[in-house]
Design a protein around this motif. Sequence first.
Motif, PDB file in Angstrom:
ATOM      1  N   ALA A  11      37.183   0.664   7.115  1.00  0.00           N
ATOM      2  CA  ALA A  11      38.100   1.594   7.784  1.00  0.00           C
ATOM      3  C   ALA A  11      39.550   1.157   7.676  1.00  0.00           C
ATOM      4  CB  ALA A  11      37.702   1.740   9.252  1.00  0.00           C
ATOM      5  N   THR A  12      39.796  -0.149   7.584  1.00  0.00           N
ATOM      6  CA  THR A  12      41.166  -0.655   7.483  1.00  0.00           C
ATOM      7  C   THR A  12      41.571  -0.939   6.040  1.00  0.00           C
ATOM      8  OG1 THR A  12      40.419  -2.940   7.827  1.00  0.00           O
ATOM      9  CG2 THR A  12      41.048  -1.666   9.784  1.00  0.00           C
ATOM     10  N   GLY A  13      40.733  -0.558   5.085  1.00  0.00           N
ATOM     11  CA  GLY A  13      41.037  -0.778   3.676  1.00  0.00           C
ATOM     12  C   GLY A  13      40.518  -2.087   3.132  1.00  0.00           C
ATOM     13  N   ARG A  14      39.766  -2.830   3.940  1.00  0.00           N
ATOM     14  CA  ARG A  14      39.246  -4.122   3.495  1.00  0.00           C
ATOM     15  C   ARG A  14      38.169  -3.905   2.431  1.00  0.00           C
ATOM     16  NH1 ARG A  14      35.574  -8.301   4.520  1.00  0.00           N
ATOM     17  NH2 ARG A  14      36.564 -10.330   4.875  1.00  0.00           N
ATOM     18  N   PRO A  15      38.299  -4.553   1.249  1.00  0.00           N
ATOM     19  CA  PRO A  15      37.309  -4.351   0.192  1.00  0.00           C
ATOM     20  C   PRO A  15      36.029  -5.151   0.436  1.00  0.00           C
ATOM     21  CG  PRO A  15      38.957  -5.906  -0.550  1.00  0.00           C
ATOM     22  CD  PRO A  15      39.410  -5.424   0.801  1.00  0.00           C
ATOM     23  N   TYR A  16      34.930  -4.646  -0.086  1.00  0.00           N
ATOM     24  CA  TYR A  16      33.668  -5.377  -0.044  1.00  0.00           C
ATOM     25  C   TYR A  16      32.855  -4.975  -1.270  1.00  0.00           C
ATOM     26  CZ  TYR A  16      31.664  -0.982   1.766  1.00  0.00           C
ATOM     27  OH  TYR A  16      31.283   0.331   1.929  1.00  0.00           O
ATOM     28  N   LEU A  17      31.833  -5.774  -1.566  1.00  0.00           N
ATOM     29  CA  LEU A  17      30.970  -5.498  -2.707  1.00  0.00           C
ATOM     30  C   LEU A  17      29.826  -4.594  -2.264  1.00  0.00           C
ATOM     31  CD1 LEU A  17      30.761  -9.106  -4.226  1.00  0.00           C
ATOM     32  CD2 LEU A  17      32.323  -7.248  -4.871  1.00  0.00           C
ATOM     33  N   ARG A  18      29.781  -3.389  -2.806  1.00  0.00           N
ATOM     34  CA  ARG A  18      28.731  -2.447  -2.427  1.00  0.00           C
ATOM     35  C   ARG A  18      27.359  -2.968  -2.862  1.00  0.00           C
ATOM     36  NH1 ARG A  18      29.710   2.842  -1.017  1.00  0.00           N
ATOM     37  NH2 ARG A  18      31.892   3.502  -0.960  1.00  0.00           N
ATOM     38  N   GLY A  19      26.404  -2.945  -1.928  1.00  0.00           N
ATOM     39  CA  GLY A  19      25.049  -3.338  -2.239  1.00  0.00           C
ATOM     40  C   GLY A  19      24.809  -4.831  -2.262  1.00  0.00           C
ATOM     41  N   TYR A  20      25.849  -5.612  -1.900  1.00  0.00           N
ATOM     42  CA  TYR A  20      25.692  -7.061  -1.967  1.00  0.00           C
ATOM     43  C   TYR A  20      26.608  -7.708  -0.943  1.00  0.00           C
ATOM     44  CZ  TYR A  20      24.827 -11.656  -3.928  1.00  0.00           C
ATOM     45  OH  TYR A  20      24.435 -12.965  -4.089  1.00  0.00           O
ATOM     46  N   ASP A  21      26.047  -8.090   0.196  1.00  0.00           N
ATOM     47  CA  ASP A  21      26.881  -8.613   1.273  1.00  0.00           C
ATOM     48  C   ASP A  21      26.784 -10.122   1.438  1.00  0.00           C
ATOM     49  OD1 ASP A  21      24.349  -8.832   2.275  1.00  0.00           O
ATOM     50  OD2 ASP A  21      24.676  -7.531   4.023  1.00  0.00           O
ATOM     51  N   ALA A  22      26.097 -10.818   0.513  1.00  0.00           N
ATOM     52  CA  ALA A  22      26.000 -12.271   0.606  1.00  0.00           C
ATOM     53  C   ALA A  22      27.289 -12.956   0.180  1.00  0.00           C
ATOM     54  CB  ALA A  22      24.835 -12.792  -0.231  1.00  0.00           C
ATOM     55  N   VAL A  23      28.144 -12.244  -0.553  1.00  0.00           N
ATOM     56  CA  VAL A  23      29.447 -12.778  -0.960  1.00  0.00           C
ATOM     57  C   VAL A  23      30.529 -11.892  -0.377  1.00  0.00           C
ATOM     58  CG1 VAL A  23      30.980 -13.312  -2.887  1.00  0.00           C
ATOM     59  CG2 VAL A  23      28.527 -13.766  -3.087  1.00  0.00           C
TER      60      VAL A  23
ATOM     61  N   ILE B 121      34.624 -10.953   0.020  1.00  0.00           N
ATOM     62  CA  ILE B 121      35.768 -11.014  -0.898  1.00  0.00           C
ATOM     63  C   ILE B 121      37.052 -10.642  -0.179  1.00  0.00           C
ATOM     64  CG2 ILE B 121      34.416 -10.498  -2.965  1.00  0.00           C
ATOM     65  CD1 ILE B 121      35.335  -7.577  -2.701  1.00  0.00           C
ATOM     66  N   SER B 122      38.161 -11.073  -0.748  1.00  0.00           N
ATOM     67  CA  SER B 122      39.477 -10.659  -0.260  1.00  0.00           C
ATOM     68  C   SER B 122      40.421 -10.619  -1.452  1.00  0.00           C
ATOM     69  CB  SER B 122      40.003 -11.627   0.799  1.00  0.00           C
ATOM     70  OG  SER B 122      41.223 -11.164   1.356  1.00  0.00           O
ATOM     71  N   LEU B 123      41.428  -9.783  -1.343  1.00  0.00           N
ATOM     72  CA  LEU B 123      42.324  -9.516  -2.464  1.00  0.00           C
ATOM     73  C   LEU B 123      43.762  -9.431  -1.979  1.00  0.00           C
ATOM     74  CD1 LEU B 123      42.599  -8.562  -5.493  1.00  0.00           C
ATOM     75  CD2 LEU B 123      42.316  -6.232  -4.620  1.00  0.00           C
ATOM     76  N   SER B 124      44.681  -9.991  -2.762  1.00  0.00           N
ATOM     77  CA  SER B 124      46.108  -9.861  -2.454  1.00  0.00           C
ATOM     78  C   SER B 124      46.888  -9.877  -3.757  1.00  0.00           C
ATOM     79  CB  SER B 124      46.562 -11.026  -1.551  1.00  0.00           C
ATOM     80  OG  SER B 124      47.937 -10.900  -1.206  1.00  0.00           O
ATOM     81  N   HIS B 125      48.000  -9.178  -3.773  1.00  0.00           N
ATOM     82  CA  HIS B 125      48.880  -9.246  -4.941  1.00  0.00           C
ATOM     83  C   HIS B 125      50.308  -8.962  -4.507  1.00  0.00           C
ATOM     84  CE1 HIS B 125      48.757  -4.785  -5.026  1.00  0.00           C
ATOM     85  NE2 HIS B 125      47.447  -4.913  -4.881  1.00  0.00           N
ATOM     86  N   THR B 126      51.234  -9.655  -5.125  1.00  0.00           N
ATOM     87  CA  THR B 126      52.645  -9.453  -4.845  1.00  0.00           C
ATOM     88  C   THR B 126      53.442  -9.835  -6.082  1.00  0.00           C
ATOM     89  OG1 THR B 126      54.490 -10.035  -3.363  1.00  0.00           O
ATOM     90  CG2 THR B 126      52.922 -11.780  -3.880  1.00  0.00           C
ATOM     91  N   ASP B 127      54.401  -9.032  -6.448  1.00  0.00           N
ATOM     92  CA  ASP B 127      55.164  -9.246  -7.679  1.00  0.00           C
ATOM     93  C   ASP B 127      54.203  -9.444  -8.849  1.00  0.00           C
ATOM     94  OD1 ASP B 127      57.475  -8.911  -6.280  1.00  0.00           O
ATOM     95  OD2 ASP B 127      58.008 -11.018  -6.197  1.00  0.00           O
ATOM     96  N   ASP B 128      54.223 -10.618  -9.502  1.00  0.00           N
ATOM     97  CA  ASP B 128      53.352 -10.810 -10.665  1.00  0.00           C
ATOM     98  C   ASP B 128      52.190 -11.741 -10.365  1.00  0.00           C
ATOM     99  OD1 ASP B 128      54.738 -13.230 -10.529  1.00  0.00           O
ATOM    100  OD2 ASP B 128      54.786 -13.474 -12.719  1.00  0.00           O
ATOM    101  N   LEU B 129      51.883 -11.962  -9.085  1.00  0.00           N
ATOM    102  CA  LEU B 129      50.772 -12.817  -8.714  1.00  0.00           C
ATOM    103  C   LEU B 129      49.591 -11.995  -8.214  1.00  0.00           C
ATOM    104  CD1 LEU B 129      49.991 -15.887  -8.321  1.00  0.00           C
ATOM    105  CD2 LEU B 129      50.437 -15.467  -5.887  1.00  0.00           C
ATOM    106  N   LEU B 130      48.399 -12.299  -8.738  1.00  0.00           N
ATOM    107  CA  LEU B 130      47.149 -11.675  -8.308  1.00  0.00           C
ATOM    108  C   LEU B 130      46.289 -12.762  -7.678  1.00  0.00           C
ATOM    109  CD1 LEU B 130      46.397  -9.812 -11.675  1.00  0.00           C
ATOM    110  CD2 LEU B 130      47.712  -8.925  -9.729  1.00  0.00           C
ATOM    111  N   LEU B 131      45.677 -12.476  -6.531  1.00  0.00           N
ATOM    112  CA  LEU B 131      44.943 -13.484  -5.780  1.00  0.00           C
ATOM    113  C   LEU B 131      43.597 -12.924  -5.328  1.00  0.00           C
ATOM    114  CD1 LEU B 131      45.154 -16.340  -4.384  1.00  0.00           C
ATOM    115  CD2 LEU B 131      46.076 -15.113  -2.403  1.00  0.00           C
TER     116      LEU B 131
END
Length: 291
Positions: free
Chosen positions: A107-119, A121-131
């Motif tokens: 609901a807050t835009g937090r990503p997750y892996l569909r069909g697989y909740d044992a792992v 995940i989190s994602l961030s990016h700013t300028d030319d950095l991907l995390l």
Amino acid sequence: MTGKAVRGPTYGELIRISERDGRWQQVRVDLTRHGVAVLYARLADWRPDRAAGPRLRALLGRDWARYLDLTHPDVRRRFAASRVLLKYAAGQVLDVSPDSVELGYGATGRPYLRGYDAVDISLSHTDDLLLVGLTTRGVIGVDAERADRPMYSTGLGKHVCTPHELDLLEGLDPAERDDALVRVWTLKEAYSKARGLGMQFRFTEFGFRPGSDPTGLDRPDGEPGTGTEWSFRTYVVDEDYIVSVAVGDAGFGGTDDTAASSMLDGGFVDMLTEVLGGDDPQDEEDPWDTW
């Protein structure tokens, strides 16, 4: 240059992934050894938008429509590159092809892996950095910000800090206050992402200690607010970015075997294999072989 941890004990160094055939083995090692793996890349190394439309659409999957809705070229590039990096990372961990990885959003835009909740995940990016952050321990949040961003000097502190944090910031050398607040800001963002609360969680209601190791979260008056179930890390990447990680341990332990074929229902794996048209998703032709 690999990002180096500068505060608090670490699960391991940040892992730079500079190409599709990058240091994925280290990602798997960290996830097995520590239950946490954090990797980053530079935008110039991950430019799937340069590939043909069908290839990009295949990998973005449900995110394709969202990608098309973005009008600013830089935003589109970061969006596509960050999802590609995340799906390659998840594919390596789950032992499936990256285009078979499907992302969902809370609901807050937090990503997750569909069909697989044992792992988680989190994602961030700013300028030319991907995390990207992954954990099998519970939940994870990651955030990145430019190290030279002026925050305290622009008066932002009073809007995002607890009274105790403001007192501690005032006690620092003026030249250190912007850097300290950037660290605090990324820690709060990472914790908020891990909790899945987004901007619903006011940053003035919890805090960290500027200028010290991020060993735990504090209440507004400076008293400890979390126990050992939460751990925090701060890194510097190439002197350009501050990166923070928050991990909430669910207390169930991690798993050494994250392969989808081991953890998912057998019927689901058979269906996935049939859809992909082969016996093993890893044997499928990489849709990015010309990228």
